[in-house]
Scaffold this motif. Structure first.
Motif, PDB file in Angstrom:
ATOM      1  N   GLU A 178       0.827  -1.204   0.000  1.00  0.00           N
ATOM      2  CA  GLU A 178       0.000   0.000   0.000  1.00  0.00           C
ATOM      3  C   GLU A 178       0.862   1.256   0.000  1.00  0.00           C
ATOM      4  N   ILE A 179       1.952   1.196  -0.705  1.00  0.00           N
ATOM      5  CA  ILE A 179       2.873   2.331  -0.759  1.00  0.00           C
ATOM      6  C   ILE A 179       3.106   2.681  -2.225  1.00  0.00           C
ATOM      7  N   ASP A 180       3.085   3.952  -2.521  1.00  0.00           N
ATOM      8  CA  ASP A 180       3.399   4.393  -3.874  1.00  0.00           C
ATOM      9  C   ASP A 180       4.840   4.869  -3.903  1.00  0.00           C
ATOM     10  N   ASN A 181       5.655   4.176  -4.648  1.00  0.00           N
ATOM     11  CA  ASN A 181       7.032   4.633  -4.818  1.00  0.00           C
ATOM     12  C   ASN A 181       7.075   5.533  -6.035  1.00  0.00           C
ATOM     13  N   ASN A 236      -4.187   9.367  14.537  1.00  0.00           N
ATOM     14  CA  ASN A 236      -4.452   8.319  13.550  1.00  0.00           C
ATOM     15  C   ASN A 236      -3.798   8.642  12.205  1.00  0.00           C
ATOM     16  N   ALA A 237      -2.972   7.719  11.744  1.00  0.00           N
ATOM     17  CA  ALA A 237      -2.379   7.863  10.403  1.00  0.00           C
ATOM     18  C   ALA A 237      -3.377   7.321   9.393  1.00  0.00           C
ATOM     19  N   THR A 238      -3.647   8.095   8.334  1.00  0.00           N
ATOM     20  CA  THR A 238      -4.690   7.682   7.396  1.00  0.00           C
ATOM     21  C   THR A 238      -4.159   7.421   5.987  1.00  0.00           C
ATOM     22  N   ASP A 239      -3.005   7.951   5.660  1.00  0.00           N
ATOM     23  CA  ASP A 239      -2.512   7.774   4.287  1.00  0.00           C
ATOM     24  C   ASP A 239      -0.984   7.889   4.272  1.00  0.00           C
ATOM     25  N   LEU A 240      -0.402   7.263   3.276  1.00  0.00           N
ATOM     26  CA  LEU A 240       1.057   7.293   3.163  1.00  0.00           C
ATOM     27  C   LEU A 240       1.477   7.409   1.704  1.00  0.00           C
ATOM     28  N   LYS A 241       2.395   8.306   1.456  1.00  0.00           N
ATOM     29  CA  LYS A 241       3.050   8.383   0.159  1.00  0.00           C
ATOM     30  C   LYS A 241       4.549   8.277   0.406  1.00  0.00           C
ATOM     31  N   VAL A 242       5.223   7.548  -0.433  1.00  0.00           N
ATOM     32  CA  VAL A 242       6.671   7.445  -0.280  1.00  0.00           C
ATOM     33  C   VAL A 242       7.347   8.013  -1.527  1.00  0.00           C
ATOM     34  N   ILE A 290      14.080  18.253   2.702  1.00  0.00           N
ATOM     35  CA  ILE A 290      14.882  17.352   1.846  1.00  0.00           C
ATOM     36  C   ILE A 290      16.291  17.888   1.564  1.00  0.00           C
ATOM     37  N   GLU A 291      16.536  19.117   2.015  1.00  0.00           N
ATOM     38  CA  GLU A 291      17.865  19.702   1.817  1.00  0.00           C
ATOM     39  C   GLU A 291      18.925  18.821   2.485  1.00  0.00           C
ATOM     40  N   GLY A 292      19.906  18.460   1.738  1.00  0.00           N
ATOM     41  CA  GLY A 292      20.999  17.660   2.307  1.00  0.00           C
ATOM     42  C   GLY A 292      20.713  16.176   2.353  1.00  0.00           C
ATOM     43  N   LEU A 293      19.485  15.792   2.025  1.00  0.00           N
ATOM     44  CA  LEU A 293      19.159  14.368   2.025  1.00  0.00           C
ATOM     45  C   LEU A 293      19.424  13.789   0.638  1.00  0.00           C
ATOM     46  N   ALA A 294      20.019  12.638   0.601  1.00  0.00           N
ATOM     47  CA  ALA A 294      20.227  11.961  -0.676  1.00  0.00           C
ATOM     48  C   ALA A 294      20.070  10.466  -0.454  1.00  0.00           C
ATOM     49  N   TYR A 295      19.710   9.782  -1.524  1.00  0.00           N
ATOM     50  CA  TYR A 295      19.542   8.341  -1.470  1.00  0.00           C
ATOM     51  C   TYR A 295      18.638   7.941  -0.298  1.00  0.00           C
ATOM     52  N   SER A 296      17.491   8.594  -0.253  1.00  0.00           N
ATOM     53  CA  SER A 296      16.553   8.372   0.857  1.00  0.00           C
ATOM     54  C   SER A 296      15.148   8.130   0.343  1.00  0.00           C
ATOM     55  N   GLN A 297      14.309   7.674   1.242  1.00  0.00           N
ATOM     56  CA  GLN A 297      12.871   7.577   0.981  1.00  0.00           C
ATOM     57  C   GLN A 297      12.189   8.556   1.927  1.00  0.00           C
ATOM     58  N   ILE A 298      11.315   9.360   1.388  1.00  0.00           N
ATOM     59  CA  ILE A 298      10.584  10.300   2.238  1.00  0.00           C
ATOM     60  C   ILE A 298       9.159   9.790   2.383  1.00  0.00           C
ATOM     61  N   ALA A 299       8.801   9.441   3.588  1.00  0.00           N
ATOM     62  CA  ALA A 299       7.418   9.025   3.860  1.00  0.00           C
ATOM     63  C   ALA A 299       6.615  10.263   4.251  1.00  0.00           C
ATOM     64  N   THR A 355      12.566  -1.172   4.251  1.00  0.00           N
ATOM     65  CA  THR A 355      11.217  -1.476   3.772  1.00  0.00           C
ATOM     66  C   THR A 355      10.223  -0.745   4.674  1.00  0.00           C
ATOM     67  N   ILE A 356       9.481   0.151   4.063  1.00  0.00           N
ATOM     68  CA  ILE A 356       8.563   0.966   4.871  1.00  0.00           C
ATOM     69  C   ILE A 356       7.255   0.219   5.081  1.00  0.00           C
ATOM     70  N   ASP A 357       6.901   0.072   6.339  1.00  0.00           N
ATOM     71  CA  ASP A 357       5.702  -0.680   6.706  1.00  0.00           C
ATOM     72  C   ASP A 357       4.664   0.314   7.257  1.00  0.00           C
ATOM     73  N   PHE A 358       3.588   0.513   6.502  1.00  0.00           N
ATOM     74  CA  PHE A 358       2.574   1.478   6.905  1.00  0.00           C
ATOM     75  C   PHE A 358       1.899   1.074   8.224  1.00  0.00           C
ATOM     76  N   ASP A 359       1.737  -0.223   8.441  1.00  0.00           N
ATOM     77  CA  ASP A 359       1.116  -0.672   9.701  1.00  0.00           C
ATOM     78  C   ASP A 359       1.975  -0.278  10.903  1.00  0.00           C
TER      79      ASP A 359
END
Lengths: 134, 200
Positions: free
Chosen positions: A23-26, A125-131, A53-62, A109-113
């Motif tokens: 349930e994650i959109d990459n 309550n977390a309701t949605d996730l975009k990666v 995101i400044e200074g971040l590289a090779y990362s996933q932003i949730a 591996t990002i786990d929304f649960d």
């Protein structure tokens, strides 16, 4: 040539299936930085996001949508909880849009649960996730 | 109102200034209150976001007594939406001094980033007298700060005490930044008093 094309197609389908299963959109941001490539609006404070995101590289932003995050004082626990995770390199909160921004290492591996559980431990309550991949 | 009742009322004003009766899972909160009538330090721990356990040490400057309250607070109901949060809490406390002071009651609030409203209804048994205390509180944030900013609230509280025949209304100012919070309240009985809170 055809064999390589089929192999590539197979890999793409597999990657898409994996993403849907979690349930994650990459997805990547387009150049405007306010929309995803599929046209969906990002709904974050763009200045805040760009600072994040400044200074971040090779990362996933949730980018996590959270209900009930109405004050700074009550969102503090979210930041503290995620910072305990060694795979998390940065955390920020966008109160205006009800979003939590979490930078994970690329190989995590990002786990929304798991994210939902951590947010709930803070009382929201977390309701949605975009990666996003950067 | 006799001089003996004054510290009770002051004490109630102090504990009701508490902004967040329960923290997030695994968090602790330390609070301090001081005015001309009493000093108090309250520590609570939240094993879960649904309840907290704590101890409050009170030094009563008028009666020259020191005692401890063991406090339990439970979240009965919470409704989260994108722009608001509504809470209903059960709160209680008991002291093991000779008079066995105790209280229990409910506290409710609803807030957005701009508006706040809350109420409190409490039954108090001091060992010598049993009475109820209730208040309503309304607040507005003069500006809506972002995460990490200094946040400010201007509030007004109106309270009716069983021991007093009329309502008393007084202003409360709240400021917080990061993990620290300060509330300043003014009433005719206590004049300015300060409530400090730090969450860790």
């Amino acid at each position: 040539m055809m064999k390589n094309f089929l192999l590539l197609l197979l890999l793409i389908i597999h990657a898409l299936a994996q993403a849907n299963g979690n349930e994650i959109d990459n997805i990547h941001l387009d150049h405007a930085h306010d929309r995803l490539v599929d046209g969906k609006k990002l709904e974050v404070d763009l200045k805040r996001f760009e600072r994040f995101i400044e200074g971040l590289a090779y990362s996933q932003i949730a980018i996590v949508s959270v209900k009930g995050m109405v004050c700074d004082f009550c969102a503090r626990g979210i930041e503290k909880t995620f910072k305990r995770d060694s795979d998390v390199t940065k955390v920020d909160v966008d109160l205006s849009n009800g979003k939590v921004l979490i930078a994970f290492k690329r190989n995590k591996t990002i786990d929304f649960d798991d994210i939902k559980e951590k947010i709930l431990a803070n009382g929201q309550n977390a309701t949605d996730l975009k990666v996003l991949i950067i | 109102m006799g001089i003996r009742l004054a510290p009770i009322l002051i004490f109630l004003i102090a504990i009701d200034l508490e902004a967040r009766p329960i923290s997030y899972s695994g968090a602790s909160t330390l609070m301090a209150f001081s005015d001309t009538m009493k000093n108090s330090v309250y520590y609570h721990y939240s094993p879960s976001y649904k309840y907290s356990l704590g101890v409050e040490l009170v030094r009563d400057k008028v009666q020259k007594k020191e005692y401890a309250f063991f406090r339990f607070t439970s979240l009965l109901n919470r409704k989260n939406t994108k722009r608001s949060q509504r809470n209903l809490y059960f709160q209680s406390g008991i002291s093991f001094n000779e008079s066995r002071n105790r209280f229990y009651g409910i506290h409710g609030d609803w807030e957005t980033r701009r508006w706040y409203t809350g109420f409190n209804y409490k039954k108090i048994d001091t060992g010598a007298v049993i009475y109820t205390d209730q208040f309503y509180q309304f607040g507005v944030a003069p500006y809506v700060g972002e995460y990490g900013d200094l946040h400010s609230w201007v509030m007004i509280k109106t309270r009716k005490n069983f021991l007093e025949s009329d309502w008393s209304t007084y202003p409360v100012l709240k400021f917080f930044k990061g993990n620290a919070l300060i509330e300043l309240g003014y009433s005719k009985q206590s004049h300015w008093d300060a409530h400090l809170m730090y969450r860790f």
